[in-house]
Each structure stands twice: as structure tokens, then as C-alpha cells.
Design a protein around this motif. Structure first.
Motif, PDB file in Angstrom:
ATOM      1  N   HIS A  13      11.523  86.523  11.643  1.00  0.00           N
ATOM      2  CA  HIS A  13      12.353  85.663  12.488  1.00  0.00           C
ATOM      3  C   HIS A  13      12.550  86.264  13.879  1.00  0.00           C
ATOM      4  CE1 HIS A  13      13.092  82.798   9.331  1.00  0.00           C
ATOM      5  NE2 HIS A  13      13.565  83.729   8.525  1.00  0.00           N
ATOM      6  N   ARG A  14      12.621  87.572  13.961  1.00  0.00           N
ATOM      7  CA  ARG A  14      12.740  88.218  15.270  1.00  0.00           C
ATOM      8  C   ARG A  14      11.498  87.958  16.112  1.00  0.00           C
ATOM      9  NH1 ARG A  14      12.916  94.758  16.555  1.00  0.00           N
ATOM     10  NH2 ARG A  14      13.228  94.546  18.823  1.00  0.00           N
ATOM     11  N   LEU A  15      10.323  88.121  15.497  1.00  0.00           N
ATOM     12  CA  LEU A  15       9.074  87.847  16.205  1.00  0.00           C
ATOM     13  C   LEU A  15       9.013  86.396  16.664  1.00  0.00           C
ATOM     14  CD1 LEU A  15       6.249  89.685  14.223  1.00  0.00           C
ATOM     15  CD2 LEU A  15       6.766  89.944  16.652  1.00  0.00           C
ATOM     16  N   MET A  16       9.340  85.480  15.791  1.00  0.00           N
ATOM     17  CA  MET A  16       9.267  84.070  16.139  1.00  0.00           C
ATOM     18  C   MET A  16      10.211  83.724  17.281  1.00  0.00           C
ATOM     19  SD  MET A  16       6.845  82.794  14.429  1.00  0.00           S
ATOM     20  CE  MET A  16       7.150  81.157  15.093  1.00  0.00           C
ATOM     21  N   ALA A  17      11.394  84.301  17.285  1.00  0.00           N
ATOM     22  CA  ALA A  17      12.354  84.023  18.356  1.00  0.00           C
ATOM     23  C   ALA A  17      11.822  84.491  19.705  1.00  0.00           C
ATOM     24  CB  ALA A  17      13.687  84.690  18.044  1.00  0.00           C
ATOM     25  N   ALA A  18      11.225  85.677  19.737  1.00  0.00           N
ATOM     26  CA  ALA A  18      10.726  86.224  21.002  1.00  0.00           C
ATOM     27  C   ALA A  18       9.465  85.507  21.462  1.00  0.00           C
ATOM     28  CB  ALA A  18      10.448  87.718  20.852  1.00  0.00           C
ATOM     29  N   LEU A  19       8.573  85.189  20.521  1.00  0.00           N
ATOM     30  CA  LEU A  19       7.276  84.617  20.887  1.00  0.00           C
ATOM     31  C   LEU A  19       7.360  83.152  21.269  1.00  0.00           C
ATOM     32  CD1 LEU A  19       5.201  86.371  18.102  1.00  0.00           C
ATOM     33  CD2 LEU A  19       5.092  86.848  20.556  1.00  0.00           C
ATOM     34  N   THR A  20       8.474  82.512  20.973  1.00  0.00           N
ATOM     35  CA  THR A  20       8.662  81.129  21.396  1.00  0.00           C
ATOM     36  C   THR A  20       8.737  81.030  22.914  1.00  0.00           C
ATOM     37  OG1 THR A  20       9.788  80.562  19.332  1.00  0.00           O
ATOM     38  CG2 THR A  20      10.184  79.118  21.204  1.00  0.00           C
ATOM     39  N   ASP A  21       9.204  82.093  23.558  1.00  0.00           N
ATOM     40  CA  ASP A  21       9.321  82.128  25.014  1.00  0.00           C
ATOM     41  C   ASP A  21       8.705  83.427  25.530  1.00  0.00           C
ATOM     42  OD1 ASP A  21       9.954  81.532  27.597  1.00  0.00           O
ATOM     43  OD2 ASP A  21      12.099  81.914  27.408  1.00  0.00           O
ATOM     44  N   PRO A  22       7.391  83.573  25.419  1.00  0.00           N
ATOM     45  CA  PRO A  22       6.766  84.870  25.680  1.00  0.00           C
ATOM     46  C   PRO A  22       6.811  85.320  27.140  1.00  0.00           C
ATOM     47  CG  PRO A  22       5.094  83.183  25.386  1.00  0.00           C
ATOM     48  CD  PRO A  22       6.402  82.552  25.036  1.00  0.00           C
ATOM     49  N   PHE A  23       7.027  84.395  28.056  1.00  0.00           N
ATOM     50  CA  PHE A  23       7.027  84.751  29.475  1.00  0.00           C
ATOM     51  C   PHE A  23       8.405  85.167  29.980  1.00  0.00           C
ATOM     52  CE2 PHE A  23       3.489  81.860  28.820  1.00  0.00           C
ATOM     53  CZ  PHE A  23       2.442  82.565  29.396  1.00  0.00           C
ATOM     54  N   ASP A  24       9.417  85.003  29.147  1.00  0.00           N
ATOM     55  CA  ASP A  24      10.772  85.309  29.625  1.00  0.00           C
ATOM     56  C   ASP A  24      11.642  85.912  28.534  1.00  0.00           C
ATOM     57  OD1 ASP A  24      12.617  85.379  31.744  1.00  0.00           O
ATOM     58  OD2 ASP A  24      13.604  83.557  31.024  1.00  0.00           O
ATOM     59  N   THR A  25      11.044  86.513  27.512  1.00  0.00           N
ATOM     60  CA  THR A  25      11.846  87.098  26.440  1.00  0.00           C
ATOM     61  C   THR A  25      12.638  88.297  26.949  1.00  0.00           C
ATOM     62  OG1 THR A  25      11.784  88.013  24.203  1.00  0.00           O
ATOM     63  CG2 THR A  25      10.009  88.650  25.679  1.00  0.00           C
ATOM     64  N   GLN A  26      13.768  88.538  26.336  1.00  0.00           N
ATOM     65  CA  GLN A  26      14.598  89.695  26.686  1.00  0.00           C
ATOM     66  C   GLN A  26      14.575  90.753  25.590  1.00  0.00           C
ATOM     67  OE1 GLN A  26      15.905  89.770  29.844  1.00  0.00           O
ATOM     68  NE2 GLN A  26      14.707  87.871  29.959  1.00  0.00           N
ATOM     69  N   ASP A  27      13.738  90.549  24.570  1.00  0.00           N
ATOM     70  CA  ASP A  27      13.653  91.507  23.464  1.00  0.00           C
ATOM     71  C   ASP A  27      12.735  92.658  23.885  1.00  0.00           C
ATOM     72  OD1 ASP A  27      13.344  92.900  21.066  1.00  0.00           O
ATOM     73  OD2 ASP A  27      13.407  91.076  19.858  1.00  0.00           O
ATOM     74  N   THR A  28      13.290  93.631  24.547  1.00  0.00           N
ATOM     75  CA  THR A  28      12.486  94.730  25.092  1.00  0.00           C
ATOM     76  C   THR A  28      11.833  95.569  23.994  1.00  0.00           C
ATOM     77  OG1 THR A  28      14.472  96.095  25.233  1.00  0.00           O
ATOM     78  CG2 THR A  28      13.842  94.861  27.204  1.00  0.00           C
ATOM     79  N   GLY A  29      12.426  95.579  22.819  1.00  0.00           N
ATOM     80  CA  GLY A  29      11.839  96.341  21.718  1.00  0.00           C
ATOM     81  C   GLY A  29      10.475  95.808  21.325  1.00  0.00           C
TER      82      GLY A  29
END
Length: 470
Positions: free
Chosen positions: A436-452
Motif C-alpha cells: 500500500h505504501r508503494l501504491m500510494a507513492a507511485l500513483t503520483d510519481p512526479f510529486d511524491t513526498q515519500d523520500t524513503g
């Protein structure tokens, strides 16, 4: 009550020589892992409970109007022709017309054996199902044509590979599942009537402006050129570019041992079965042309005088490298801030790639840093970067908003190989938080804030090989 869908099954109306009708093999205890709500709405699927979705997308329950079938095709696998392949562990449930007016296939992968299984069990295990779910949806968010993931469902049954693993089913959505290999099987068998019917069907479904078999070839080559350039621009390696994995729609299909480059090297290979590097990152444009040559050979068989059309077909295929290079230049030019790159800009782009390769710079993070911060930090030899950047900055002087151009072309996050493996290992232990973490970040790959998830792998985290997992 089951899920309802606006089925209109055009492929099932083709002759029976194109497929085998068959229902999915029911599973013991289906459990829904993920469902793509927005995609389901696009397809016009009715609202349903989690249990109803689990039943349908595992193959236990068939929605009204479905016409399950396994498609026939052949294909070159690592350059060697296999005269009959086909859906060995997948079934096309049917087709729907989405709210966007486009036709879509809905397919179950891992739904049980078919006549094309070649001694296989027809099942899938959880790892490849989640890999394809994550990577295909990431590719969609990156703007690269791709099949998509509608649902992932546990079966409640074990699958035996090297070890005992949890079984799962992926529900995949595609513009169609027509492949180069679909044409090859009828051409090889000299079933000319079927080949002509398939060509007419493909034109009507995908390229209605195409004029006959050579018009179809021209359209497919153009679509494949754009697709490969898209892959190259994000550091994607398909891993198994066999002709049965080459969709004539121009979509990315069949995510097996696929991977994304970390430290850039043009000849990177991840697939454990690609021992000679046939499908290495740098070879993908060449293999796409080879695949189109096989399509051309198949399409010519239906003409009354095939030899008379060989020269034109050859010209179409030989034009493809130039089409791919033009698409590559447009995409890679944007990644360094150029809205209208020209062939004179190729040395500037290639100079950066050479610098990245020589110093082991991370592909995604280098371009992201170029757009948002100081890319010098991505290089060990910063003086070498400064020397390249001098010419780059001079070139940007004519651009109006190069930073915006770069940010729109360079994702901050990709489904990195080590994160995929981490996600799979957790899911096998019934922990879906990494998924779920991957899916949340990859939905907006150009502006994600998940630096990890943006971080490149450490030496201990690097994935050296990926596997089909079938």
C-alpha cells in the motif's frame, strides 16, 4: 448478486480456431487483496461487496455476459520459434466499452490450466501478481502505455514452485491481448483466412485509419517506437521481449522479470533467464525492430503476391529505428529541460548518460536532482559534472521554463527492485503495508513526498536478478 459489467465480447465472435472456450477453475477461499476503484468505474463495473469482488476476480463466480476463453498464439522466445503457445494460465473474461468510449479486455491471470498450459498448473503465486499490479499501475502513472491492474486476489490455495507459496490471481485490463505471436500462429500454419480475419479485426479495433496489412504494420511500428522510447526514458527493462509479449496495441504487456535501473549502465540485465543479454536495456530498441520484422513476415503471407510487397514492408520496418530515436530524443530532451530538442542535442544527452555510467550515478535520482536541486551530489567526480553542466546551462538559455519541463518528465519515484522484493516478502507473511505504501507513492510519481521510496538501494539491498515467477 454478482458484479455486473457492460460486456461486448467481439473476440469471442471470431472463429473458434482463435481460442478455446473455458471457465476458470474455482479456488478454495478467495480473498481480495486490492481493487482499483477508479479503473473499475472507468470500465462501468457495478458496486459490489469485497466478497463479491473476491469471488469474481478469482474466477469462482462469473459475471453475467462474460465469455471466458483462452487465446491462441505462437511466438519467438529468445529468438527461437515456438509454433504454439497461448494463454496457459489466463482467461479472457470478456470486453467492455469504458466510459471513455474505448474497448478493454478484462483477463484473469492464474485462473487454472488451459489446453495451452504445456503441463503447467495454470496458477500464479502472490509475488508475480503483486509485482505486475504495482509495476503496471506505476507505468500508467508515468504516462507509458501499459496493461493495467484491476484486482489482486488470494486463492486460499498453495502453489508449488521451488517452495510452497500462496496462490493468487491478477485481474488485468488491456486495450486487447493481440500479440505479434497471434499473427505468427496463423501465418506459420498457412491459415490464410484466419490471418485475414485477424488483420481486419486488429485494424478495426486499434487502427481504423490503417489501409490493409501494410497499413497495420506501419501503425504498429509507430506505436512500438513510442513505447520503447518511453521505457528507455524511465530506465525500464522489460526482460522478456519475446514476440508473444509484444502487443500490437503498443502497450507494455506481461511483466515478468521486469526491473528498473538503479545505477545507470546501458547494458544492464536483470532477468535470470536472459543469460546472453538479448533483452538488455540498450538492446530494447533493436529487439523491437526485430519483433516488427516478424510481424511483417506474418502479415505478408495473406497477400496474393507477397513478394511484391516485401520492399514496402522492409521500408516500413527499417524506418522504425529513426522513429524510436526521434521519440527518445523528445523524451530525453525534456528530462534535461529542452522543449524542442534537435539532433544537435543528442551529444549533450549522451554525454550525461556516459558520465552517469562511468560514475555509477542513479538513473532516476540524477534526473530528479537535475530538475529540483543540485545534481552535482549524484557524482563522485563533481568537476566532470561541472564540465558537462557548462554546456547544458548554455543550451538552456533559450528555454522559457526548463525546470518545469524537467519536473514533468522526470519521476521522483519508481518501483525500485529492492522495494518490490521487500513488498513481496512482507505480503507472503500477510503484511500488505509495503504494498500500500508503494501504491500510494507511485500513483503520483512526479510529486511524491515519500523520500524513503526515492532513496537508491544500499549495496546490501541491491537486486542482481529478477525472475518470471510463473
Amino acid at each position: 448478486m454478482s458484479i455486473t459489467a457492460p460486456f461486448d465480447n467481439s473476440y469471442a465472435r471470431l472463429p473458434r480456431s482463435f481460442y478455446t472456450r473455458q471457465n476458470p477453475v474455482p479456488v478454495r477461499a478467495p480473498q481480495l487483496i486490492a481493487y482499483n476503484e477508479s479503473l473499475g468505474a472507468l470500465l462501468g463495473l457495478s458496486a459490489a461487496t469485497e466478497a463479491e469482488r473476491a469471488a469474481v476476480f478469482s474466477g469462482v463466480d462469473l459475471p453475467e455476459g462474460a465469455a471466458p476463453l483462452a487465446q491462441l498464439y505462437a511466438g519467438h522466445q529468445f529468438g527461437s520459434y515456438n509454433p504454439q503457445l497461448g494463454d496457459g494460465r489466463a482467461l479472457l473474461l470478456g470486453e467492455v466499452i469504458g466510459s471513455d468510449g474505448r474497448r478493454y479486455d478484462i483477463q484473469l491471470k492464474g485462473s487454472g490450466p488451459t489446453p495451452y498450459s504445456r503441463m503447467g498448473d495454470g496458477r500464479a503465486w502472490l509475488g508475480p501478481v503483486l509485482r505486475e499490479y504495482v509495476v503496471s499501475e506505476a507505468m500508467h502513472a508515468l504516462g507509458i502505455p501499459t496493461t493495467r491492474a484491476l484486482a489482486a486476489t488470494l486463492t486460499g490455495e498453495d502453489v508449488i514452485r521451488e517452495t510452497v507459496l500462496p496462490g493468487a490471481v491478477l485481474t488485468r485490463v488491456a486495450a486487447s491481448h493481440l500479440r505479434v505471436g497471434t499473427f505468427q500462429v496463423f501465418a506459420h500454419r498457412r491459415q490464410i483466412d484466419e490471418l485475414r480475419q485477424l488483420t481486419d479485426y486488429a485494424i478495426a479495433r486499434h487502427y481504423p485509419q490503417a489501409d490493409g496489412p501494410l497499413g497495420l504494420l506501419r501503425a504498429v511500428c509507430a506505436a512500438q517506437a513510442e513505447l520503447i522510447a518511453g521505457w528507455m526514458s524511465v530506465g525500464f527493462i522489460h526482460g522478456v521481449m519475446n514476440t508473444d509479449n509484444s502487443a500490437i496495441s503498443g502497450e507494455t504487456i506481461d511483466y515478468g522479470p521486469c526491473a528498473f535501473i538503479d545505477d545507470y549502465h546501458a547494458d544492464t540485465v536483470f532477468s535470470s533467464i536472459d543469460r546472453a543479454g538479448r533483452y538488455a536495456y540498450s538492446n530494447q530498441p533493436h529487439i523491437a525492430v526485430w519483433n516488427m520484422a516478424q510481424l511483417a513476415t506474418s502479415l505478408l503471407q495473406q497477400l496474393d503476391d507477397p513478394q511484391a510487397a516485401v520492399a514496402e514492408a522492409t521500408q516500413i520496418v527499417h524506418a522504425m529505428p529513426g522513429q524510436t530515436e526521434a521519440a527518445w530524443l523528445r523524451r530525453m530532451g525534456a528530462k534535461i529541460g529542452l522543449t524542442g530538442p534537435t539532433p544537435e542535442d543528442v551529444p549533450l544527452i549522451e554525454g550525461l548518460l556516459t558520465l552517469m555510467q562511468d560514475q555509477g550515478a542513479d538513473f532516476t535520482n540524477t534526473f530528479d536532482a537535475l530538475a529540483r536541486s543540485d545534481a552535482r551530489d549524484q557524482f563522485v567526480d563533481r568537476d566532470a559534472f561541472d564540465a558537462w553542466a557548462e554546456g547544458w546551462r548554455a543550451r538552456l538559455a533559450t528555454e522559457q521554463d526548463p525546470q518545469a519541463t524537467m519536473q514533468a518528465a522526470s519521476p521522483r519515484v519508481i518501483p525500485r527492485n529492492h522495494r518490490i522484493e521487500e513488498m513481496i516478502q512482507a505480503a507472503v507473511a500477510a503484511d500488505y503495508a509495503p504494498f500500500h505504501r508503494l501504491m500510494a507513492a507511485l500513483t503520483d510519481p512526479f510529486d511524491t513526498q515519500d523520500t524513503g521510496l526515492m532513496r537508491a538501494p544500499t549495496k546490501d539491498e541491491r537486486v542482481a536478478a529478477t525472475f518470471c515467477g510463473t
